[in-house]
Write a protein that holds these residues in place. Structure first.
Motif, mmCIF file in Angstrom:
data_model
loop_
_atom_site.group_PDB
_atom_site.id
_atom_site.type_symbol
_atom_site.label_atom_id
_atom_site.label_comp_id
_atom_site.label_asym_id
_atom_site.label_seq_id
_atom_site.Cartn_x
_atom_site.Cartn_y
_atom_site.Cartn_z
ATOM 1 N N THR A 205 52.960 8.249 -6.884
ATOM 2 C CA THR A 205 52.190 7.711 -5.763
ATOM 3 C C THR A 205 52.606 8.423 -4.485
ATOM 4 O OG1 THR A 205 53.832 5.974 -5.391
ATOM 5 C CG2 THR A 205 51.975 5.440 -6.832
ATOM 6 N N GLY A 206 51.807 8.243 -3.455
ATOM 7 C CA GLY A 206 52.115 8.856 -2.172
ATOM 8 C C GLY A 206 51.541 10.252 -2.040
ATOM 9 N N HIS A 207 51.248 10.631 -0.812
ATOM 10 C CA HIS A 207 50.614 11.922 -0.563
ATOM 11 C C HIS A 207 51.492 13.091 -0.987
ATOM 12 C CE1 HIS A 207 49.537 15.426 1.988
ATOM 13 N NE2 HIS A 207 48.302 15.034 1.740
ATOM 14 N N LYS A 208 52.763 13.071 -0.612
ATOM 15 C CA LYS A 208 53.667 14.189 -0.916
ATOM 16 C C LYS A 208 53.853 14.360 -2.420
ATOM 17 C CE LYS A 208 58.288 15.995 0.095
ATOM 18 N NZ LYS A 208 59.573 15.756 0.819
ATOM 19 N N GLY A 209 54.099 13.246 -3.127
ATOM 20 C CA GLY A 209 54.321 13.333 -4.566
ATOM 21 C C GLY A 209 53.092 13.798 -5.314
ATOM 22 N N CYS A 210 51.929 13.231 -4.950
ATOM 23 C CA CYS A 210 50.684 13.608 -5.642
ATOM 24 C C CYS A 210 50.297 15.049 -5.336
ATOM 25 C CB CYS A 210 49.561 12.663 -5.243
ATOM 26 S SG CYS A 210 49.747 10.994 -5.900
ATOM 27 N N ASN A 211 50.564 15.501 -4.114
ATOM 28 C CA ASN A 211 50.252 16.890 -3.776
ATOM 29 C C ASN A 211 51.131 17.851 -4.570
ATOM 30 O OD1 ASN A 211 48.452 18.427 -2.109
ATOM 31 N ND2 ASN A 211 50.200 19.079 -0.896
ATOM 32 N N GLY A 212 52.399 17.478 -4.771
ATOM 33 C CA GLY A 212 53.274 18.298 -5.599
ATOM 34 C C GLY A 212 52.829 18.320 -7.047
ATOM 35 N N GLU A 213 52.439 17.164 -7.556
ATOM 36 C CA GLU A 213 51.959 17.073 -8.938
ATOM 37 C C GLU A 213 50.689 17.901 -9.121
ATOM 38 O OE1 GLU A 213 50.708 13.529 -12.095
ATOM 39 O OE2 GLU A 213 51.553 13.021 -10.137
ATOM 40 N N LEU A 214 49.797 17.824 -8.145
ATOM 41 C CA LEU A 214 48.555 18.581 -8.204
ATOM 42 C C LEU A 214 48.824 20.080 -8.220
ATOM 43 C CD1 LEU A 214 45.416 18.672 -8.028
ATOM 44 C CD2 LEU A 214 45.691 18.706 -5.540
ATOM 45 N N ASN A 215 49.756 20.530 -7.394
ATOM 46 C CA ASN A 215 50.073 21.958 -7.351
ATOM 47 C C ASN A 215 50.716 22.441 -8.643
ATOM 48 O OD1 ASN A 215 49.778 23.635 -4.596
ATOM 49 N ND2 ASN A 215 49.870 21.452 -4.153
ATOM 50 N N LEU A 216 51.490 21.572 -9.307
ATOM 51 C CA LEU A 216 52.030 21.928 -10.624
ATOM 52 C C LEU A 216 50.897 22.133 -11.626
ATOM 53 C CD1 LEU A 216 55.151 19.590 -10.939
ATOM 54 C CD2 LEU A 216 55.151 22.100 -10.771
ATOM 55 N N MET A 217 49.885 21.273 -11.564
ATOM 56 C CA MET A 217 48.740 21.413 -12.470
ATOM 57 C C MET A 217 47.964 22.690 -12.155
ATOM 58 S SD MET A 217 49.025 18.998 -14.585
ATOM 59 C CE MET A 217 47.484 19.262 -15.422
ATOM 60 N N GLY A 218 47.828 22.989 -10.859
ATOM 61 C CA GLY A 218 47.162 24.229 -10.468
ATOM 62 C C GLY A 218 47.917 25.449 -10.956
ATOM 63 N N PHE A 219 49.254 25.394 -10.880
ATOM 64 C CA PHE A 219 50.085 26.491 -11.383
ATOM 65 C C PHE A 219 49.892 26.653 -12.894
ATOM 66 C CE2 PHE A 219 54.033 27.807 -13.454
ATOM 67 C CZ PHE A 219 54.245 29.038 -12.860
ATOM 68 N N CYS A 220 49.864 25.519 -13.624
ATOM 69 C CA CYS A 220 49.661 25.591 -15.080
ATOM 70 C C CYS A 220 48.306 26.204 -15.420
ATOM 71 C CB CYS A 220 49.768 24.194 -15.694
ATOM 72 S SG CYS A 220 51.426 23.489 -15.646
ATOM 73 N N PHE A 221 47.282 25.824 -14.653
ATOM 74 C CA PHE A 221 45.944 26.380 -14.863
ATOM 75 C C PHE A 221 45.979 27.895 -14.705
ATOM 76 C CE2 PHE A 221 41.977 27.969 -13.089
ATOM 77 C CZ PHE A 221 41.027 27.463 -13.958
ATOM 78 N N ASN A 222 46.550 28.363 -13.608
ATOM 79 C CA ASN A 222 46.601 29.810 -13.361
ATOM 80 C C ASN A 222 47.448 30.540 -14.402
ATOM 81 O OD1 ASN A 222 44.966 29.686 -11.129
ATOM 82 N ND2 ASN A 222 46.603 29.896 -9.628
ATOM 83 N N TRP A 223 48.600 29.959 -14.755
ATOM 84 C CA TRP A 223 49.516 30.614 -15.697
ATOM 85 C C TRP A 223 48.873 30.768 -17.073
ATOM 86 C CZ3 TRP A 223 53.059 33.888 -15.307
ATOM 87 C CH2 TRP A 223 54.023 34.099 -16.305
ATOM 88 N N LYS A 224 48.171 29.738 -17.534
ATOM 89 C CA LYS A 224 47.499 29.825 -18.829
ATOM 90 C C LYS A 224 46.412 30.890 -18.817
ATOM 91 C CE LYS A 224 46.528 26.159 -21.224
ATOM 92 N NZ LYS A 224 47.363 26.340 -22.450
ATOM 93 N N ARG A 225 45.701 30.997 -17.720
ATOM 94 C CA ARG A 225 44.645 32.010 -17.638
ATOM 95 C C ARG A 225 45.240 33.419 -17.597
ATOM 96 N NH1 ARG A 225 39.713 30.410 -17.409
ATOM 97 N NH2 ARG A 225 38.999 32.471 -16.747
ATOM 98 N N VAL A 226 46.351 33.568 -16.880
ATOM 99 C CA VAL A 226 47.012 34.877 -16.836
ATOM 100 C C VAL A 226 47.511 35.278 -18.217
ATOM 101 C CG1 VAL A 226 49.042 36.098 -15.957
ATOM 102 C CG2 VAL A 226 47.645 34.737 -14.398
ATOM 103 N N LEU A 227 48.096 34.337 -18.947
ATOM 104 C CA LEU A 227 48.581 34.628 -20.293
ATOM 105 C C LEU A 227 47.437 34.993 -21.244
ATOM 106 C CD1 LEU A 227 51.299 31.863 -20.804
ATOM 107 C CD2 LEU A 227 51.645 34.292 -20.292
ATOM 108 N N ASN A 228 46.302 34.348 -21.046
ATOM 109 C CA ASN A 228 45.153 34.631 -21.912
ATOM 110 C C ASN A 228 44.498 35.976 -21.566
ATOM 111 O OD1 ASN A 228 45.431 32.296 -23.375
ATOM 112 N ND2 ASN A 228 44.075 31.097 -22.040
#
Length: 228
Positions: A205-228
């Motif tokens: 919960t909270g803006h800071k925590g959710c923004n960090g979680e969102l950026n981790l998901m964005g990083f995973c999205f990019n990393w998987k695409r780079v690997l592919n």
């Protein structure tokens, strides 16, 4: 007619590599003030400096339409592809602003009946000004006034960024293939994260925590695409 407890997620995707170049949570109830910030942040992340000689294209859905911000982006070399919302106050069949022709020499609008509406004043809005045109005397004698207005005379309100708005509208018609890319770019991360990965809500919960979680998901999205 209800409130939703949630976060407004903004995301920009690079069309060359289909990678997320900007993703964040903003504390805003709509997307109406976000296009300039997101576009500039994406350019900074990609080390892209657009100018009028080497412009870039930015596509967004109609919820991002903001004439003032679009004008600033266009002046900086960003070609915006975005549909304008229908803000016509006349919901019954009749003349709309598109039926009036602007005479730049006299700064008047010519109505479909051939009468000139003159600019009487400027009205300040929240983030821009509007030019007000009307011709009360001509409307008083007009035989089709009921097709044009419910009042005594027709008054039209034109944004100070009208020329930019028209240029963007023409661009959508002339280059529909560019706006069509929005679905495969902007919608891809959300569809993948939410529908395929099952990431439908934040774990913290909270803006800071959710923004960090969102950026981790964005990083995973990019990393998987780079690997592919």
């Amino acid at each position: 007619n209800k409130s939703v407890v949630g976060h407004n997620v903004q995301c920009a995707v690079d069309g060359a590599n289909t990678l997320i170049s900007h993703i964040e949570i903003v504390q805003a109830g709509s997307d109406g003030d976000q296009i300039e910030t997101v576009a500039r942040s994406a350019c900074e992340a990609l080390s892209v400096t657009p100018d009028l000689e080497t412009p870039i294209d930015v596509v967004a859905d109609g919820g991002y339409f903001n004439s003032a911000q679009i004008s600033r982006l266009e002046a900086a070399g960003v070609r915006v592809h975005i549909p304008a919302p229908d803000r016509s106050k006349i919901k019954t069949p009749g003349y709309t602003l598109s039926d009036f022709t602007h005479d730049t020499a006299t700064d008047t609008y010519i109505c479909p009946e051939g009468q000139a509406l003159h600019r009487h004043k400027d009205q300040a809005g929240q983030d821009m000004s509007y030019h007000i045109y009307y011709n009360a005397a001509a409307c008083k004698q007009c035989p089709v006034r009921e097709r044009c207005t419910r009042g005594q005379y027709r008054k039209i309100q034109v944004s100070e960024h009208r020329e930019i708005e028209q240029a963007v509208a023409r661009r959508l018609v002339d280059e529909p293939q560019i706006y069509a890319k929005r679905k495969e770019l902007a919608e891809l991360p959300f569809g993948l994260m939410k529908s395929i990965w099952g990431y439908e809500q934040f774990m913290v919960t909270g803006h800071k925590g959710c923004n960090g979680e969102l950026n981790l998901m964005g990083f995973c999205f990019n990393w998987k695409r780079v690997l592919n």
